[in-house]
Write a protein that holds these residues in place. Structure first.
Motif, short mmCIF file in Angstrom:
data_model
loop_
_atom_site.label_atom_id
_atom_site.label_comp_id
_atom_site.label_asym_id
_atom_site.label_seq_id
_atom_site.Cartn_x
_atom_site.Cartn_y
_atom_site.Cartn_z
N ILE A 467 -0.89 -2.00 1.68
CA ILE A 467 0.20 -2.72 1.02
C ILE A 467 0.79 -3.77 1.97
O ILE A 467 1.23 -4.84 1.54
CB ILE A 467 1.27 -1.72 0.53
N GLN A 468 0.79 -3.47 3.28
CA GLN A 468 1.22 -4.47 4.26
C GLN A 468 0.38 -5.73 4.16
O GLN A 468 0.89 -6.86 4.20
CB GLN A 468 1.10 -3.90 5.68
N VAL A 469 -0.93 -5.56 4.02
CA VAL A 469 -1.81 -6.72 3.89
C VAL A 469 -1.48 -7.50 2.64
O VAL A 469 -1.44 -8.74 2.65
CB VAL A 469 -3.29 -6.28 3.88
N LEU A 470 -1.20 -6.81 1.54
CA LEU A 470 -0.83 -7.49 0.30
C LEU A 470 0.41 -8.34 0.49
O LEU A 470 0.48 -9.48 0.02
CB LEU A 470 -0.59 -6.45 -0.80
N MET A 493 -5.71 -2.94 -3.32
CA MET A 493 -4.26 -2.94 -3.11
C MET A 493 -3.53 -2.49 -4.38
O MET A 493 -2.55 -1.74 -4.32
CB MET A 493 -3.82 -4.35 -2.72
N TYR A 494 -4.01 -2.94 -5.53
CA TYR A 494 -3.42 -2.59 -6.82
C TYR A 494 -3.43 -1.08 -7.03
O TYR A 494 -2.47 -0.50 -7.57
CB TYR A 494 -4.22 -3.30 -7.91
N SER A 495 -4.51 -0.43 -6.57
CA SER A 495 -4.65 1.01 -6.83
C SER A 495 -3.58 1.83 -6.13
O SER A 495 -3.27 2.95 -6.56
CB SER A 495 -6.04 1.48 -6.38
N TYR A 496 -2.99 1.30 -5.04
CA TYR A 496 -1.99 2.07 -4.30
C TYR A 496 -0.61 2.06 -4.97
O TYR A 496 0.31 2.70 -4.48
CB TYR A 496 -1.89 1.55 -2.87
N PHE A 497 -0.48 1.37 -6.09
CA PHE A 497 0.76 1.41 -6.87
C PHE A 497 0.68 2.44 -7.99
O PHE A 497 1.61 2.55 -8.79
CB PHE A 497 1.06 0.03 -7.46
N SER A 498 -0.42 3.17 -8.04
CA SER A 498 -0.64 4.10 -9.16
C SER A 498 0.31 5.29 -9.13
O SER A 498 0.43 6.00 -10.14
CB SER A 498 -2.09 4.60 -9.15
#
Length: 660
Positions: A467-470, A493-498
């Motif tokens: 998420i830092q990279v995002l 990155m999107y998957s880590y908001f699940s």
């Protein structure tokens, strides 16, 4: 450990390399297209016909969670559209062959911080015994903990390596070649005075010399010698040139003998008050300190033991044969990533470490779009690519903040912009036009965390770093990336908001059990005809995508994808609120204990779900249950959630079997 299908490593094919689509890719594509169509059909129905306007506070979050999941599924499908299976001939089997003397030099970086020396020693021994010319391989212990025990281990193992038959043989060869060069130099020095005198005599001789025939012959011989390349004005000059060449060759042989000491120790200085950048800074210091110079760099975690054929299997990817010149040339490949696996996974894999889904279809799909991820270990990188891209990024950062000059040797090369330095480094390399390769062969094995505490620390670091990279280098706006590369990076990155969507999904049955409030207006035939086809085809698509991976492993991955929802929410919250995030090394030894306190959110949900089911059964028993069918559907949903959450709860109390 369950076996999975990996790349066919046979060399029974024409050419030096070959790539093809993964088996059953066309079936997957067919099912995926149907899946997306049914999914959008279901969402259209959900948006237009099923929202419960009397409970928007739960209806809208559920709808958003379903839309989020659908778009995640779309990116998942696209990411697996072109999974490549690669085959390569080993370095010593390439046709035409590359002489061993022309093989590139390789530095192996074993990064460590506070690991026990005996673990690092096993990795180092395996690296030193890799099947590669000893004079072209150097192994470095990059000790960020500056441990006296680690330094002592390095010195001891270095001496053992020098005494090994392989290096003794090399030392004898170098000694013989060095002796031959010294003899040549001695002969040359003995010949020089006589040759100079003869040349002087020829220059002063005239045609009236009595032995005219001899003089002409010697003059012709002199002219012939000077005609041979390299051309010189005189034999004396030729002798001087030859002497310098021999002296340089002797110097190189002496240096080669010194450099047989190929196991070395680097501990960077750490200035108080200056950012150290953890693992990235450790690697970058080794690159820019001047102590390493290999054409390629292998990065290994302290516990990842490479196989003897590691280098022979990956180095060929960096070469291409030019038919017009008849020579091998280096290409634009920046790194080759291999699979990652572990040799200490307990039966049943209670912590969900097996990653054959990622190091299989997912990485192969990324590879098909030139977006394979570098994952920090079991990989080989081209030094030129790493340094050039690192320096460019440092120049960009220096232009924004000149104070960063003090960090030059720590931030050039591997990215220090995130605690997941590996993925960010790969993204920078891709944006600079370099290519990547995923080689699906097990060439090194390591230690997986065997307690829940260490596992959660590792997963939290991955999530926070991604998420830092995002936030800092959003792939959607980063120049140089292709559309497909942007998609592959953003998908991860999107998957880590699940975690937020999961919280909604597991809360809905609980809310219904205790309040009878439903987020969907109807659970009747209309719901079934829209939901069931979409759900079934979704599962079939996932089955096709994971074909060849043991079902138990796929199920364990699915369990952890849901059960880690508090950790994922914590990761997002910590990054977006600007909390200080430090790189924490994953412990390599078991941290014994019971860790129920670490899964208290999952326990709360688990208990509430069971209480909700029991409450519904009680109401049914006393005849006060409204809409039994809706309760039955929510009960099935709740049981599914319990099965998903049960994995991490069992892991929190897991203990290794007692030795007999």
């Amino acid at each position: 450990m369950a076996s999975v299908s990996i790349s066919d490593n046979s060399s029974n094919f024409s050419g030096n390399s070959r790539s093809s689509l993964r088996k059953r890719t066309l079936l997957f594509r067919y099912l995926a297209e149907i899946n997306l169509i049914f999914g959008i059909w279901y969402l259209q129905w959900r948006i237009t016909h099923s929202i419960n306007f009397d409970a928007l506070w739960i209806s809208i979050p559920l709808l958003i969670a379903e839309i989020y999941s659908y778009f995640g599924g779309v990116m998942f499908v696209i990411g697996l559209w072109r999974p490549l299976v690669r085959q390569i001939k080993s370095l010593d089997q390439m046709i035409p062959s590359i002489p061993r003397s022309d093989w590139p030099t390789v530095d192996v970086f074993i990064t460590c911080y506070n690991e026990p020396p005996e673990i690092v020693e096993e990795t180092a021994k395996a690296a030193l015994t890799m099947d590669y010319p000893p004079t072209k391989l150097c192994v470095y212990i990059l000790d960020d903990g500056n441990s006296a025990d680690m330094r002592a281990m390095t010195e001891r193992l270095c001496i053992e390596d020098l005494q090994s038959p392989k290096l003794q043989q090399e030392a004898n060869r170098i000694d013989a070649e060095h002796f031959y060069l010294l003899e040549r130099l001695k002969q040359l020095e003995n010949l020089t005075p006589k040759t100079e005198a003869a040349e002087q005599w020829l220059q002063t001789s005239s045609e009236a010399v009595a032995n005219e025939l001899t003089t002409k012959f010697v003059q012709s011989l002199r002219q012939f010698i000077l005609w041979l390349p390299p051309t010189d004005q005189s034999i004396s000059h030729r002798l001087t040139t030859e002497r310098k060449a021999l002296e340089e060759a002797i110097r190189k042989k002496e240096l080669e003998l010194v450099e047989l000491s190929r196991f070395r120790y680097i501990a960077r200085p750490k200035t108080p008050g200056v950012a150290h950048h953890a693992k990235a800074g450790n690697i970058n210091y080794a690159i820019f300190s001047g102590e390493t110079a290999g054409n390629f760099i292998v990065t290994l975690d302290a516990d990842h033991i490479p196989k003897s054929n590691f280098l022979k299997r990956v180095v060929p990817y960096f070469y291409i044969y030019n038919l017009s010149t008849g020579k091998y040339e280096q290409n634009q490949v920046a790194f080759v990533q291999t699979r990652q696996d572990f040799y200490n996974i307990p039966p049943g894999d209670p912590f969900g470490h097996q990653a054959n889904l990622f190091y299989g279809p997912l990485q192969q799909g990324k590879d098909g779009m030139n977006a394979a991820f570098y994952t920090g270990t079991n990989a080989i990188l081209r030094r030129e690519a790493l340094v050039s891209v690192g320096l460019q990024n440092f120049a960009d950062e220096f232009a924004k903040d000149e104070k960063r000059l003090d960090e030059f040797d720590l931030v050039g090369g591997v990215s220090s912009n995130s605690i997941t330095e590996d993925m960010n480094t790969a993204m920078r390399l891709h944006s600079a036009g370099w290519k990547s390769i995923y080689h699906n062969e097990l060439l090194a094995e390591g230690l997986a965390p065997d307690d829940l505490s260490s596992t959660l620390k590792q997963r939290l670091r991955w999530a926070q770093g991604t998420i830092q990279v995002l936030v800092r280098e959003n792939p959607l706006t980063k120049s140089g990336l292709s559309f497909w590369q942007r998609l592959q990076y953003f998908k991860t990155m999107y998957s880590y908001f699940s975690g937020f969507a999961t919280l909604v999904f597991i809360s809905c049955p609980i809310i219904y059990f205790f309040t009878d409030i439903v987020p969907v207006k109807t659970y009747g035939f209309d719901f079934a005809i829209h939901f069931l086809p979409a759900f079934i085809i979704n599962r079939l698509t996932f089955l096709a995508a994971t074909w060849g991976i043991p079902a138990t492993e796929v199920w364990r991955s699915e369990q952890y994808a849901i059960a880690l929802f508090p950790l994922l929410i914590q990761a997002v919250w910590s990054v977006f609120t600007g909390q200080k995030i430090n790189f924490e090394v994953t412990p390599k030894q078991r941290q014994s204990g019971i860790y129920l306190r670490l899964v208290w959110p999952q326990l709360v949900v688990f208990i509430l779900t069971i209480l909700g089911i029991l409450w519904s059964l009680y109401r049914f028993a006393i005849g006060h249950l409204n809409n039994p069918l809706v309760h039955l559907l929510n009960g099935a949903w709740a049981i599914y959630n319990l099965l998903l959450l049960s994995a991490i709860i069992r892991a929190s109390v897991w203990q290794p079997p007692k030795e007999a």
